[in-house]
Design an enzyme around this catalytic site. Structure first.
Site, PDB file in Angstrom:
ATOM      1  N   ASP A 151       0.799  -1.225   0.000  1.00  0.00           N
ATOM      2  CA  ASP A 151       0.000   0.000   0.000  1.00  0.00           C
ATOM      3  C   ASP A 151       0.831   1.274   0.000  1.00  0.00           C
ATOM      4  OD1 ASP A 151      -2.368  -1.419   0.034  1.00  0.00           O
ATOM      5  OD2 ASP A 151      -2.518  -1.429   2.222  1.00  0.00           O
ATOM      6  N   ARG A 152       1.944   1.284   0.729  1.00  0.00           N
ATOM      7  CA  ARG A 152       2.615   2.553   1.016  1.00  0.00           C
ATOM      8  C   ARG A 152       4.071   2.521   0.546  1.00  0.00           C
ATOM      9  NH1 ARG A 152      -0.191   0.799   5.077  1.00  0.00           N
ATOM     10  NH2 ARG A 152       1.606   0.112   6.297  1.00  0.00           N
ATOM     11  N   GLU A 277     -11.417   5.367   6.463  1.00  0.00           N
ATOM     12  CA  GLU A 277     -11.846   5.322   5.060  1.00  0.00           C
ATOM     13  C   GLU A 277     -13.310   5.716   4.883  1.00  0.00           C
ATOM     14  OE1 GLU A 277      -8.651   1.939   3.606  1.00  0.00           O
ATOM     15  OE2 GLU A 277     -10.711   1.323   4.011  1.00  0.00           O
ATOM     16  N   ARG A 292     -15.602   2.833   7.943  1.00  0.00           N
ATOM     17  CA  ARG A 292     -15.168   1.448   8.170  1.00  0.00           C
ATOM     18  C   ARG A 292     -14.670   1.311   9.605  1.00  0.00           C
ATOM     19  NH1 ARG A 292     -10.074  -1.165   4.724  1.00  0.00           N
ATOM     20  NH2 ARG A 292      -9.522  -2.861   6.168  1.00  0.00           N
ATOM     21  N   ASP A 293     -15.277   0.409  10.353  1.00  0.00           N
ATOM     22  CA  ASP A 293     -14.783   0.044  11.682  1.00  0.00           C
ATOM     23  C   ASP A 293     -13.922  -1.195  11.506  1.00  0.00           C
ATOM     24  OD1 ASP A 293     -14.434  -1.144  14.221  1.00  0.00           O
ATOM     25  OD2 ASP A 293     -16.275  -0.254  14.990  1.00  0.00           O
ATOM     26  N   GLY A 297     -16.620  -3.667  14.771  1.00  0.00           N
ATOM     27  CA  GLY A 297     -17.935  -3.815  14.164  1.00  0.00           C
ATOM     28  C   GLY A 297     -17.925  -4.109  12.684  1.00  0.00           C
ATOM     29  N   TYR A 406     -12.804  -2.024  -2.838  1.00  0.00           N
ATOM     30  CA  TYR A 406     -13.328  -0.831  -2.184  1.00  0.00           C
ATOM     31  C   TYR A 406     -14.512  -0.278  -2.982  1.00  0.00           C
ATOM     32  CZ  TYR A 406      -9.344  -0.186   1.041  1.00  0.00           C
ATOM     33  OH  TYR A 406      -8.420  -0.318   2.040  1.00  0.00           O
TER      34      TYR A 406
END
Length: 469
Positions: A151-152, A277, A292-293, A297, A406
């Site tokens: 990702d980074r 996000e 987004r949790d 949750g 996503y």
């Protein structure tokens, strides 16, 4: 008629004609002067701006030619004055969603130079929609595309093209970023671009093509933002940012930005336990986000932002048909509006929903455990009634045999109402498809409709066996 009478008559007629000609010349002169000085009505007050023409800014570039007898007058057309967006129109009433755009980036990569990307989103200025994504600093048919599942990296940049135009080699790189958000306030684009070391990243705020402000990591644990559009109301833009654990307590802040300058920072408050996000939309006079949790949750957190007094509240979507992945099956899933449901809360995926009176429209993966398939539907009472589960108007966007990823929301202002649209990221490559070494995506986009619609499935569609390794 004697000679004297003839002379008098001819003189009278000549004088009359001369008078008429004189009056006509005065009228022409007055018209000319009026039209010439009409341009001063185009002067903008100090707080107005002139709508730029793309790609080169040319003000007052339209000329209308008016012909009066033998005199040519050029009349300038005043440029349109640009004001901040306020999003005060009501939300459009919809029956579901209709296909809008698909970029086919992966299929095109089999024979062309297309960027490797992930984390795409869509946002619109007052006249046109654009697609964004975080590029990996390489095209797909390039050995640098190996191992782009990460990702980074310092090579990642925010890409921007007109909606429907794949990210080709001529694509503009807006900023350096491995996390981002963008929005247009009615006058110019704001880009929030996060890059740097995981423990000490920087968020740059770029407005109208200029770096205006920045902020450093406040918890030294992957400063990150929405990966979809921010929202601006009357010149104040809001963006939700999180720094801290992805699987435990983190520090979420809401930043208020005016023309690229941070003017206020509010901490998250309310009952949401973990927020990442966020997919945000204007809900005049404020902003509402569905997030987004990634900790507790599989029901999605709601963040309500008051743009006027900077106050924040948070809760969870009431619908018992929950929106995150992984999640319990619909028979055993639950949500009671205020707290995380503690059902497969670890991990998750970016998603969206939006309120419609007491009901809620939402999208989610069809699979309960993986990023496969995509569906949308409306839950009656899903915004106001705890654990409501009455589903109507279900649509399949991507069938369950194909990958998704996503998804997020964006808003489009029409003549009388504000329409809600969404995009779905169609991930291909690693980890699931191990024949290749790259990870990238294409997108499909749908928008709300008040009409009728049919059925279908709109997957990425690339044959992995035909793709560069």
């Amino acid at each position: 008629m004697n000679p004297n009478q003839k002379i008098i008559t001819i003189g009278s007629v000549s004088l009359t004609i001369a008078t008429i000609c004189f009056l006509m010349q005065i009228a022409i002169l007055v018209t000319t002067v009026t039209l010439h000085f009409k341009q001063y009505e185009c002067d903008s007050p100090a707080n107005k701006q002139v709508m730029p023409c793309e790609p080169i800014i040319i003000e007052r570039n339209i000329t209308e030619i008016v012909y009066l007898t033998n005199t040519t007058i050029e009349k300038e057309i005043c440029p349109k004055l640009v004001e901040y967006r306020n999003w005060s129109k009501p939300q459009c009433k919809i029956t579901g969603f209709a296909p809008f755009s698909k970029d086919n980036s992966i299929r095109l990569s089999a024979g062309g130079d297309i960027w490797v990307t992930r984390e795409p989103y869509v946002s619109c200025d007052p006249g046109k929609c654009y697609q964004f994504a975080l590029g990996q600093g390489t095209t797909l048919d390039n050995k640098h595309s190996n191992d782009t599942i990460h990702d980074r990296t310092p090579h990642r940049t925010l890409l921007m093209n007109e909606l429907g135009v794949p990210f080709h080699l001529g694509t503009r790189q807006v900023c350096i970023a491995w996390s981002s958000s963008s929005c247009h306030d009615g006058k110019a684009w704001l880009h929030v671009c996060v890059t740097g070391y995981d423990k000490n990243a920087t968020a740059s705020f770029i407005y109208d093509g200029r770096l205006v402000d920045s902020i450093g990591s406040w918890s030294q644990n992957i400063l990150r933002t929405q990966e979809s559009e921010c929202v601006c109301i009357n010149g104040t833009c809001t963006v939700v940012m999180t720094d801290g654990s992805a699987s435990g307590r983190a520090d979420t802040k809401i930043l208020f930005i005016e023309e690229g300058k941070i003017v206020h920072i509010s901490p998250l408050s309310g009952s949401a336990q973990h927020v990442e996000e966020c997919s945000c939309y204007p809900r005049y006079p404020g902003v509402r986000c569905i997030c987004r949790d990634n900790w507790k949750g599989s029901n999605r957190p709601v963040v309500d932002i008051n743009v006027k007094d900077y106050s924040i509240d948070s809760s969870y979507v009431c619908s018992g048909l929950v929106g995150d992945t992984p999640r319990n099956n619909d028979r055993s899933s639950s949500s009671y509006c205020r707290n995380p449901n503690n059902e497969k809360g670890t991990h998750g995926v970016k998603g969206w929903a939006f309120d419609d009176g007491n009901d809620v429209w939402m999208g989610r993966t069809i699979s309960e455990d993986s990023r496969s398939g995509y569906e949308t539907f409306k839950v009656i009472g899903g915004w106001s009634t705890p654990n409501s589960k009455l589903q109507i108007n279900r649509q399949v966007i991507v069938d369950s045999d194909n990958r998704s990823g996503y998804s997020g929301i964006f808003s489009v202002e029409g003549k009388s109402c504000i329409n809600r649209c969404f995009y779905v990221e169609l991930i291909r490559g690693r980890e699931q498809e191990t024949r290749v070494w790259w990870t990238s995506n294409s997108i499909v986009v749908f928008c709300g409709t008040s009409g009728t619609y049919g059925t279908g499935s709109w997957p990425d569609g690339a044959d992995i066996n035909l793709m560069p390794i």
